[in-house]
Design a protein around this motif. Structure first.
Motif, mmCIF file in Angstrom:
data_model
loop_
_atom_site.group_PDB
_atom_site.id
_atom_site.type_symbol
_atom_site.label_atom_id
_atom_site.label_comp_id
_atom_site.label_asym_id
_atom_site.label_seq_id
_atom_site.Cartn_x
_atom_site.Cartn_y
_atom_site.Cartn_z
ATOM 1 N N ALA A 131 17.051 9.037 0.517
ATOM 2 C CA ALA A 131 18.450 9.374 0.356
ATOM 3 C C ALA A 131 18.887 10.330 -0.538
ATOM 4 N N MET A 132 19.926 11.393 -0.251
ATOM 5 C CA MET A 132 20.287 12.076 -0.920
ATOM 6 C C MET A 132 20.963 11.619 -2.448
ATOM 7 N N THR A 133 20.987 12.488 -3.414
ATOM 8 C CA THR A 133 21.500 12.108 -4.611
ATOM 9 C C THR A 133 23.040 12.341 -4.463
ATOM 10 N N GLN A 134 23.860 11.765 -5.387
ATOM 11 C CA GLN A 134 25.462 11.801 -5.546
ATOM 12 C C GLN A 134 25.533 13.573 -5.454
ATOM 13 N N MET A 135 24.919 14.250 -6.260
ATOM 14 C CA MET A 135 25.136 15.555 -6.450
ATOM 15 C C MET A 135 24.820 16.114 -5.007
ATOM 16 N N GLU A 136 23.870 15.802 -4.395
ATOM 17 C CA GLU A 136 23.688 16.315 -3.046
ATOM 18 C C GLU A 136 24.654 16.043 -2.042
ATOM 19 N N SER A 137 25.043 14.750 -2.001
ATOM 20 C CA SER A 137 25.972 14.161 -1.001
ATOM 21 C C SER A 137 27.342 15.183 -1.413
ATOM 22 N N SER A 138 27.938 15.235 -2.472
ATOM 23 C CA SER A 138 29.079 16.076 -2.924
ATOM 24 C C SER A 138 28.931 17.310 -2.336
ATOM 25 N N SER A 139 27.804 18.074 -2.658
ATOM 26 C CA SER A 139 27.438 19.414 -2.117
ATOM 27 C C SER A 139 27.772 19.578 -0.636
ATOM 28 N N VAL A 140 27.243 18.665 0.203
ATOM 29 C CA VAL A 140 27.365 18.556 1.552
ATOM 30 C C VAL A 140 28.678 18.490 1.850
ATOM 31 N N ALA A 141 29.453 17.119 1.305
ATOM 32 C CA ALA A 141 30.894 17.044 1.646
ATOM 33 C C ALA A 141 31.695 18.596 1.312
ATOM 34 N N ILE A 142 31.472 18.978 0.321
ATOM 35 C CA ILE A 142 32.204 20.138 -0.099
ATOM 36 C C ILE A 142 31.935 21.155 0.789
ATOM 37 N N HIS A 143 30.661 21.517 1.248
ATOM 38 C CA HIS A 143 30.472 22.514 2.184
ATOM 39 C C HIS A 143 31.089 22.257 3.511
ATOM 40 N N GLU A 144 31.181 20.913 4.010
ATOM 41 C CA GLU A 144 31.848 20.957 5.153
ATOM 42 C C GLU A 144 33.252 21.029 5.232
ATOM 43 N N ALA A 145 33.638 20.437 4.043
ATOM 44 C CA ALA A 145 35.142 20.822 3.746
ATOM 45 C C ALA A 145 35.425 22.330 3.732
ATOM 46 N N MET A 146 34.718 23.051 2.936
ATOM 47 C CA MET A 146 35.179 24.390 2.970
ATOM 48 C C MET A 146 34.991 25.121 4.289
ATOM 49 N N LYS A 147 34.107 24.802 5.227
ATOM 50 C CA LYS A 147 33.934 25.319 6.476
ATOM 51 C C LYS A 147 35.148 25.312 7.287
ATOM 52 N N VAL A 148 35.902 23.870 7.148
ATOM 53 C CA VAL A 148 37.083 23.746 7.911
ATOM 54 C C VAL A 148 38.245 24.498 7.136
ATOM 55 N N VAL A 149 38.176 24.592 5.785
ATOM 56 C CA VAL A 149 39.098 25.547 5.178
ATOM 57 C C VAL A 149 39.279 26.939 5.572
ATOM 58 N N ILE A 150 37.919 27.465 5.705
ATOM 59 C CA ILE A 150 37.931 28.827 6.235
ATOM 60 C C ILE A 150 38.333 29.034 7.569
ATOM 61 N N ASP A 151 38.053 28.015 8.443
ATOM 62 C CA ASP A 151 38.529 28.186 9.866
ATOM 63 C C ASP A 151 40.209 27.981 9.783
ATOM 64 N N TYR A 152 40.612 27.131 8.918
ATOM 65 C CA TYR A 152 42.145 27.124 8.853
ATOM 66 C C TYR A 152 42.694 28.164 8.610
ATOM 67 N N GLN A 153 42.116 28.960 7.587
ATOM 68 C CA GLN A 153 42.636 29.957 6.964
ATOM 69 C C GLN A 153 42.624 31.245 7.931
ATOM 70 N N THR A 154 41.652 31.220 8.731
ATOM 71 C CA THR A 154 41.620 32.395 9.724
ATOM 72 C C THR A 154 42.600 32.207 10.607
ATOM 73 N N HIS A 155 42.727 30.964 11.150
ATOM 74 C CA HIS A 155 43.679 30.686 12.029
ATOM 75 C C HIS A 155 45.252 31.043 11.494
ATOM 76 N N HIS A 156 45.551 30.680 10.464
ATOM 77 C CA HIS A 156 46.650 30.746 9.798
ATOM 78 C C HIS A 156 46.834 32.241 9.537
ATOM 79 N N ARG A 157 45.772 33.071 9.189
ATOM 80 C CA ARG A 157 46.133 34.684 9.035
ATOM 81 C C ARG A 157 46.582 35.261 10.401
#
Length: 211
Positions: A131-157
């Protein structure tokens, strides 16, 4: 590791772990056709997304060809679309945008071409048996969230650019319409003054001499 350093590290991981992608915004003149090429291996998942930002009815023709010349995608007068496929052969794929049906309106077109699979966020994530550590799980969660943010920013622009161009065009039309109305009102006012003056102008009758 403090919060700022942690976010910087995650940001770097995001930048180095994304799929191969290319984004481009270009001008497509009237009666013109522009093609782009990309070398891909067989069995690679690829996605192309495009959108017309400015010009005319915000539409364009788009075609996608395999290395052997087979048409993988073709559509006419599309404002935006997305197409995903898995390559069946290795070679140079070609995709073309055409504005040949337009005789006087140039377009601004945006496209995003992505291919390949995403690398694991962590070096040993593919063989992670525990199982991943709390730090690894947080990194993966932030990574997925940032991909969504980048996609939203592109479409917003893109929406912001389209809305800005539409607003500027509308502003110009309203300005010229207002100038035209002002000229018409001025001419009508002058005409009314001249007509009213003609009503109140003294017209002396001509006297006849009696002999």
């Amino acid at each position: 590791m403090d919060a700022r350093m942690f976010l910087v590290t995650v940001s770097l991981l995001v930048l180095v772990s994304v799929v191969y992608a290319g984004e481009l915004t270009f001008e497509l003149p009237d009666n013109a056709k522009q093609c782009f090429h990309e070398d891909l291996d067989a069995g690679v998942k690829a996605t192309i997304e495009f959108q017309v930002i400015t010009g005319g009815n915000y539409d364009v023709d788009m075609e996608l060809f395999s290395p052997s010349g087979q048409i993988l995608y073709r559509d006419q007068k599309k404002q935006y679309d997305s197409f995903t496929w898995t390559t069946a052969e290795k070679g140079t794929f070609k995709f073309c945008f055409s504005n040949e049906f337009s005789t006087f309106t140039h377009k601004t077109v945006y496209f995003d071409f992505q291919h390949g699979s995403e690398k694991p966020l962590l070096p040993d994530m593919a063989q992670h048996a525990t199982a991943m550590t709390q730090m690894e799980s947080s990194s993966v969660a932030i990574h997925e969230a940032m991909k969504v943010v980048i996609d939203y920013q592109t479409h917003h622009r893109l929406r912001e650019a389209t809305g800005r161009v539409f607003a500027e065009d509308l502003h110009d039309r309203i300005q010229w319409w207002s100038i035209g109305e002002s000229v018409i009102v001025l001419l009508v006012g002058i005409g009314q003054v001249l007509v009213l003056r003609s009503f109140f102008t003294d017209k002396r009758p001509m006297s006849s001499v009696v002999t």
